[in-house]
Design a protein around this motif. Structure first.
Motif, mmCIF file in Angstrom:
data_model
loop_
_atom_site.group_PDB
_atom_site.id
_atom_site.type_symbol
_atom_site.label_atom_id
_atom_site.label_comp_id
_atom_site.label_asym_id
_atom_site.label_seq_id
_atom_site.Cartn_x
_atom_site.Cartn_y
_atom_site.Cartn_z
ATOM 1 N N TYR B 261 0.831 -1.201 0.000
ATOM 2 C CA TYR B 261 0.000 0.000 0.000
ATOM 3 C C TYR B 261 0.862 1.247 0.000
ATOM 4 O O TYR B 261 1.366 1.677 1.039
ATOM 5 N N GLY B 262 1.063 1.829 -1.186
ATOM 6 C CA GLY B 262 1.774 3.101 -1.294
ATOM 7 C C GLY B 262 0.873 4.073 -2.024
ATOM 8 O O GLY B 262 -0.331 4.143 -1.729
ATOM 9 N N THR B 263 1.429 4.786 -2.985
ATOM 10 C CA THR B 263 0.640 5.683 -3.818
ATOM 11 C C THR B 263 -0.528 4.920 -4.442
ATOM 12 O O THR B 263 -1.668 5.371 -4.458
ATOM 13 N N GLY B 264 -0.217 3.739 -4.979
ATOM 14 C CA GLY B 264 -1.228 2.798 -5.453
ATOM 15 C C GLY B 264 -1.103 1.522 -4.636
ATOM 16 O O GLY B 264 -0.252 1.432 -3.758
ATOM 17 N N THR B 306 -4.798 4.567 -3.986
ATOM 18 C CA THR B 306 -4.932 4.250 -2.555
ATOM 19 C C THR B 306 -4.338 5.417 -1.760
ATOM 20 O O THR B 306 -5.050 6.326 -1.374
ATOM 21 N N GLY B 307 -3.016 5.420 -1.584
ATOM 22 C CA GLY B 307 -2.369 6.530 -0.870
ATOM 23 C C GLY B 307 -2.570 7.856 -1.588
ATOM 24 O O GLY B 307 -2.624 8.921 -0.956
ATOM 25 N N SER B 308 -2.714 7.812 -2.901
ATOM 26 C CA SER B 308 -2.891 9.068 -3.639
ATOM 27 C C SER B 308 -4.237 9.719 -3.319
ATOM 28 O O SER B 308 -4.386 10.933 -3.453
ATOM 29 N N VAL B 310 -5.402 9.770 -0.248
ATOM 30 C CA VAL B 310 -5.055 10.474 0.993
ATOM 31 C C VAL B 310 -4.292 11.759 0.654
ATOM 32 O O VAL B 310 -4.522 12.818 1.246
ATOM 33 N N GLN B 311 -3.394 11.658 -0.332
ATOM 34 C CA GLN B 311 -2.658 12.852 -0.776
ATOM 35 C C GLN B 311 -3.610 13.916 -1.311
ATOM 36 O O GLN B 311 -3.426 15.107 -1.085
ATOM 37 N N TRP B 312 -4.623 13.486 -2.069
ATOM 38 C CA TRP B 312 -5.621 14.412 -2.616
ATOM 39 C C TRP B 312 -6.398 15.081 -1.482
ATOM 40 O O TRP B 312 -6.659 16.283 -1.497
ATOM 41 N N ALA B 323 -0.364 13.029 5.882
ATOM 42 C CA ALA B 323 -1.136 11.820 5.557
ATOM 43 C C ALA B 323 -1.612 11.109 6.820
ATOM 44 O O ALA B 323 -2.748 10.653 6.896
ATOM 45 N N ALA B 324 -0.749 11.046 7.846
ATOM 46 C CA ALA B 324 -1.103 10.296 9.050
ATOM 47 C C ALA B 324 -2.270 10.937 9.805
ATOM 48 O O ALA B 324 -3.020 10.259 10.492
ATOM 49 N N GLU B 325 -2.422 12.262 9.656
ATOM 50 C CA GLU B 325 -3.501 12.946 10.379
ATOM 51 C C GLU B 325 -4.895 12.521 9.917
ATOM 52 O O GLU B 325 -5.889 12.798 10.587
ATOM 53 N N GLY B 407 4.342 -1.274 2.894
ATOM 54 C CA GLY B 407 4.148 0.046 2.286
ATOM 55 C C GLY B 407 3.755 1.097 3.315
ATOM 56 O O GLY B 407 3.407 0.780 4.456
ATOM 57 N N GLY B 408 3.811 2.367 2.891
ATOM 58 C CA GLY B 408 3.622 3.504 3.793
ATOM 59 C C GLY B 408 2.291 3.529 4.522
ATOM 60 O O GLY B 408 2.209 3.986 5.668
ATOM 61 N N MET B 409 1.227 3.031 3.890
ATOM 62 C CA MET B 409 -0.091 3.113 4.523
ATOM 63 C C MET B 409 -0.266 2.121 5.665
ATOM 64 O O MET B 409 -1.256 2.205 6.403
ATOM 65 N N THR B 410 0.671 1.162 5.825
ATOM 66 C CA THR B 410 0.508 0.188 6.910
ATOM 67 C C THR B 410 0.689 0.833 8.281
ATOM 68 O O THR B 410 0.380 0.213 9.285
ATOM 69 N N SER B 411 1.166 2.090 8.325
ATOM 70 C CA SER B 411 1.237 2.745 9.639
ATOM 71 C C SER B 411 -0.140 3.257 10.058
ATOM 72 O O SER B 411 -0.295 3.769 11.156
ATOM 73 N N ASN B 412 -1.128 3.123 9.192
ATOM 74 C CA ASN B 412 -2.490 3.562 9.540
ATOM 75 C C ASN B 412 -3.250 2.400 10.182
ATOM 76 O O ASN B 412 -3.679 1.464 9.514
ATOM 77 N N ASN B 413 -3.400 2.488 11.492
ATOM 78 C CA ASN B 413 -3.989 1.411 12.258
ATOM 79 C C ASN B 413 -5.463 1.199 11.946
ATOM 80 O O ASN B 413 -5.945 0.077 11.827
HETATM 81 N N1 LIG Z 1 -0.606 7.042 8.057
HETATM 82 C C1 LIG Z 1 -1.053 7.083 6.793
HETATM 83 N N2 LIG Z 1 -2.359 6.990 6.530
HETATM 84 C C2 LIG Z 1 -2.826 7.007 5.260
HETATM 85 N N3 LIG Z 1 -2.043 7.106 4.185
HETATM 86 C C3 LIG Z 1 -0.723 7.208 4.387
HETATM 87 C C4 LIG Z 1 -0.162 7.208 5.688
HETATM 88 N N4 LIG Z 1 1.171 7.320 5.568
HETATM 89 C C5 LIG Z 1 1.431 7.398 4.250
HETATM 90 N N5 LIG Z 1 0.288 7.336 3.524
HETATM 91 C C6 LIG Z 1 0.164 7.365 2.066
HETATM 92 O O1 LIG Z 1 1.044 6.384 1.542
HETATM 93 C C7 LIG Z 1 1.744 6.870 0.422
HETATM 94 C C8 LIG Z 1 3.232 6.767 0.665
HETATM 95 O O2 LIG Z 1 3.586 5.450 0.904
HETATM 96 P P1 LIG Z 1 4.947 4.857 0.297
HETATM 97 O O3 LIG Z 1 6.057 5.737 0.723
HETATM 98 O O4 LIG Z 1 5.020 3.413 0.615
HETATM 99 O O5 LIG Z 1 4.539 5.044 -1.219
HETATM 100 P P2 LIG Z 1 5.265 5.183 -2.591
HETATM 101 O O6 LIG Z 1 5.663 6.598 -2.766
HETATM 102 O O7 LIG Z 1 4.350 4.579 -3.576
HETATM 103 O O8 LIG Z 1 6.520 4.282 -2.398
HETATM 104 P P3 LIG Z 1 7.823 4.227 -3.299
HETATM 105 O O9 LIG Z 1 8.237 5.643 -3.621
HETATM 106 O O10 LIG Z 1 8.786 3.516 -2.383
HETATM 107 O O11 LIG Z 1 7.420 3.435 -4.480
HETATM 108 C C9 LIG Z 1 1.301 8.295 0.192
HETATM 109 O O12 LIG Z 1 0.383 8.297 -0.878
HETATM 110 C C10 LIG Z 1 0.596 8.698 1.489
HETATM 111 O O13 LIG Z 1 -0.529 9.507 1.222
#
Ligand SMILES: Nc1ncnc2c1ncn2[C@@H]1O[C@H](COP(=O)(O)OP(=O)(O)OP(=O)(O)O)[C@@H](O)[C@H]1O
Lengths: 255, 500
Positions: B261-264, B306-308, B310-312, B323-325, B407-413
């Motif tokens: 779970y990252g940007t996608g 997915t994460g994108s 949250v970025q939006w 993002a964590a907020e 991935g980055g979103m796994t810190s979201n409990n």
């Molecule tokens: N605590 C959180 N809750 C929700 N979304 C989060 C949280 N922390 C990070 N994110 C989202 O996760 C994404 C970042 O995760 P990560 O760094 O794994 O992604 P990535 O940029 O796709 O990774 P990489 O650059 O290594 O390919 C961002 O889109 C961010 O919005």
């Protein structure tokens, strides 16, 4: 007698100026109105932004006072933000110590478990993130109480619940322990909250030394402590090393 | 005896990392360097392959220095890379003939639409296990051959070579070895996914001369020995990044899956030694192959947003500062207040594949606050995962028993709990967050006997956290129905198919 500190006065003036109006101001406008050099204005604004007192509009580059920064009850660091900043340090702490890791923050006099990493032995364990622990009986709690000025002063003013025979229940004794924690930079619990369990914790700090949480390990007493019943020196050193690494990360400019 | 280590090079989309691991699979040192992203025109994304190689040459010795070790202490090097990114270079000079075309680049969309109408299109898709899309390497090779005068002739004479990033790096590291691994090759649309050889039929269809293709090798097995950057070190493995994450998560048995779970979001399910054809638009891909053994296959379902999302929510709407907020905001309310967000920003992908869809916020009432919206944002990732998992279960006949996440979103409990709730299986986070690099290191170490076998690797894997499903089944069913109703409402928004 020490004199007044000019840079703080100037920072206060910038805050006053931003608080007086409700619009966004340019750095040049702020500098002009206070008669400050360009580099000084930028340095003050960058620092105030770093500590979260002012906001900068990414599109225009103008500044405004951060909403509700100084209202009572606001926190320097969001708890979920703390988890996401600490997660990549908590894992190595668990891997290297072989013990469970918890990160805590104070919530109404108790310890809120902000993050929990399982002991790396793949036995069934329950995720405790979100749980509350008694502050006076845990290593995490002692670190947090010791570094929260109001809590440290009032510690033990009310009744202190005994969870085991070893729980510190006397206010004076607790305040003495907290003073020790401040000098040595870490705290321990030896069978004070759960029989047979011990733990070690150290503070997580951000800019200016502000403590925003505590990180620690816990497990069976015979693994955490040496034969004299004192926390193992190597384990204490590891916990402190990781806590310092997290703190360095948090205090970085632009974070 | 001096301690020995394994080094991984993770050649990613925005940066390249070089990581040293010890025998327990623990991280010893990490160094990283970003490379330039070039956007010469809308829809075009390019990298300078020469710059990326320079970065690797610089990072590798740096990683060793930080770990305080010598090249002699490195048992093996594993390479993992951004997939589908395409580079062509001159066999004699080693100089790229143009910029590398990155996987995000959409310049070949119109060409692919044209190719779809040609005879043989269905057979090629069947053979390579992928839907015809500009996303894969073959259309990019074709584009470069079409657009660069004289290039096709040179390619036919064997003077121009093709590679994805691992091929390019191995060529440079070894001073001229032209090889790829089955996982990267399976993303070109030129590989016969059953025989694991280049398909003459597919090459013909795309007009790609076979003389320019690298030799296909197993993912795990010594590919060659480096002469530069890490001289004398054996290259033990190469894997595409998502396949490396599956390997790093030690998903070695059929039915085991991971989602990054990252940007996608990228979900891969191990389906064993037989490729599984999807009836739901999932990709059939090679998970890994150990030298001398049959390949292990995977079904892949990616979630574009997915994460994108949250970025939006942070940058587009400005409702949170980080993002964590979003979790803090989401916890100000107890549920989604009847609100659902379907982030079909560029249409719906697996399993729907509807390019006419666009995003919706459904169920808005005056009751809905930003807290409810924050919940709906997080829940969107949960429900999209559920859709892909349902499709995988149906295609593979395997019922997922647990989902490994990274991935980055796994810190979201809150999100991890919600995913466990809607999938009704445990969600498990491993102790090493760097699963991509770890997978490459594991594969390389395995190839040279640094680790004995797959079981030995599994013993290095430790659970850092686990979320158990806790949602009432009736509520899960009702919420799922609401989500599906919201998805319905995204369809058909684009009335004339967009000209791309
Ligand atoms: N605590 C959180 N809750 C929700 N979304 C989060 C949280 N922390 C990070 N994110 C989202 O996760 C994404 C970042 O995760 P990560 O760094 O794994 O992604 P990535 O940029 O796709 O990774 P990489 O650059 O290594 O390919 C961002 O889109 C961010 O919005």
């Amino acid at each position: 007698m020490p004199g007044l500190i000019q840079s703080i006065e100037r920072a206060a003036a910038v805050i006053r100026l931003l608080a007086a109006g409700s619009g966004w101001l340019r750095a040049s406008e702020i500098g002009a109105s206070l008669g400050l050099a360009k580099a000084t204005t930028h340095g003050i604004l960058r620092t105030l932004r770093h500590v979260g007192f002012v906001q900068q509009d990414p599109a225009t580059g103008r500044y405004q006072l951060a909403a509700a920064v100084l209202a009572p009850g606001t926190r320097p660091l969001d708890r979920n933000e703390l988890r996401s900043r600490v997660i990549n340090w908590a894992d190595p702490l668990a891997a290297r110590s072989g013990e469970a890791v918890r990160v805590g923050a104070l919530l109404d006099g108790q310890v809120l478990v902000v993050h929990h990493v399982f002991r790396p032995d793949d036995t069934p364990q329950q995720l405790e993130t979100g749980a509350l622990l008694p502050a006076h009986a845990t290593a995490l709690g002692k670190v947090l109480l010791a570094h929260d000025a109001l809590s440290a002063r009032d510690a033990g003013a009310g009744p202190l619940t005994a969870y085991t025979r070893r729980t510190v229940t006397k206010g004076a004794a607790l305040r003495r322990t907290l003073a020790e924690v401040r000098t040595q930079g870490w705290a321990a619990e030896v069978e004070e909250s759960v029989a047979g369990q011990a733990g070690v914790a150290a503070p997580i700090r951000t800019y200016g030394g502000l403590v925003v949480g505590a990180i620690g390990v816990s497990g069976p007493t015979d693994r955490i402590c040496d034969s004299a019943g004192r926390p193992r020196a190597a384990l204490v050193a590891l916990v402190r090393e990781i806590a310092r690494a997290v703190s360095r990360d948090l205090a970085k400019v632009g974070s | 005896m001096t301690e020995r280590y394994v080094v991984a090079v993770d050649q990613g989309t925005t940066s390249t990392r070089c990581i040293v691991f010890d025998r327990q699979g623990r991280l010893v040192s990490v160094v990283q360097r970003e490379h330039h992203q070039s956007y010469p025109r809308p829809g075009r994304v390019e990298h300078d392959a020469a710059e990326i190689w320079r970065n690797v040459r610089r990072l590798a010795p740096q990683a060793l220095a930080e770990a305080g070790i010598t090249a002699g202490q490195v048992a093996a090097l594993g390479i993992t890379n951004q997939r589908e990114t395409t580079v062509l270079w001159d066999r004699h000079t080693g100089v790229p003939v143009g910029p590398a075309i990155v996987w995000q680049d959409t310049r070949t969309a119109a060409m692919v639409t044209g190719l779809a109408g040609e005879p043989g299109a269905a057979a090629v898709q069947e053979r390579c296990g992928l839907p015809l899309a500009g996303y894969f390497s073959a259309p990019r090779i074709r584009w470069m051959l079409d657009e660069t005068p004289g290039l096709r002739e040179r390619a036919e004479r064997g003077e121009v070579l093709f590679g994805t990033m691992e091929t390019w790096l191995i060529w440079n590291l070894t001073g001229g070895l032209h090889v790829t691994d089955v996982t990267n090759a399976s993303r070109t649309m030129l590989l016969d996914v059953r025989t694991l050889r280049w398909s003459a039929e597919a090459c013909d269809f795309f007009g790609v001369p076979m003389a320019m293709l690298p030799e296909v090798r197993p993912s795990v097995g010594v590919l060659g020995t480096a002469t530069t950057a890490l001289p004398g070190v054996r290259i033990g493995a190469a894997l595409g990044d998502q396949q490396a994450a599956l390997f790093g998560q030690t998903c070695f048995s059929p039915g085991e899956a991971k989602c990054t779970y990252g940007t996608g979001g990228f979900l891969l399910l191990n389906t064993g030694t037989e490729p599984v054809r999807s009836g739901h638009g999932l990709l059939t891909t090679v998970a890994y192959q150990l030298a001398g053994e049959p390949a292990t296959y995977a079904l892949e379902g990616s979630i574009a947003v997915t994460g994108s999302l949250v970025q939006w929510f942070r940058d587009g709407l400005g409702l949170i500062g980080s993002a964590a907020e979003i979790e803090t905001l989401a916890r100000t309310v107890d549920d989604n207040g009847g609100c659902y967000i379907v982030p079909a920003f560029a249409g719906l992908f697996a399993p729907h594949w509807r390019s006419d869809a666009r995003g919706v916020i459904a169920g808005l009432t005056s009751y809905v606050t930003k807290g409810h919206l924050a919940r709906a944002v997080l829940e969107a990732t949960g429900w999209q995962t559920r859709e892909v998992v349902d499709a995988m279960n149906a295609d593979s006949g395997l019922a997922l028993r647990a989902l490994n996440v990274d991935g980055g979103m796994t810190s979201n409990n809150l999100l991890m709990q919600f995913i466990a709730d809607v999938l009704d299986v445990p969600v498990v986070r491993p102790m090493v967050a760097e699963t991509v690099s770890l997978g490459a290191a594991y594969a390389a170490g395995l190839a040279v006997g640094y680790w004995p076998d797959l079981a030995g690797l599994r013993r290095n894997w430790h659970r850092a956290a686990q979320w158990a499903p806790a949602m009432d089944p009736a509520r899960r069913a009702a919420e799922h129905e609401n989500w599906q109703a919201a998805v319905e409402r995204t369809l058909g928004w684009i009335r004339t198919p967009a000209v791309r």
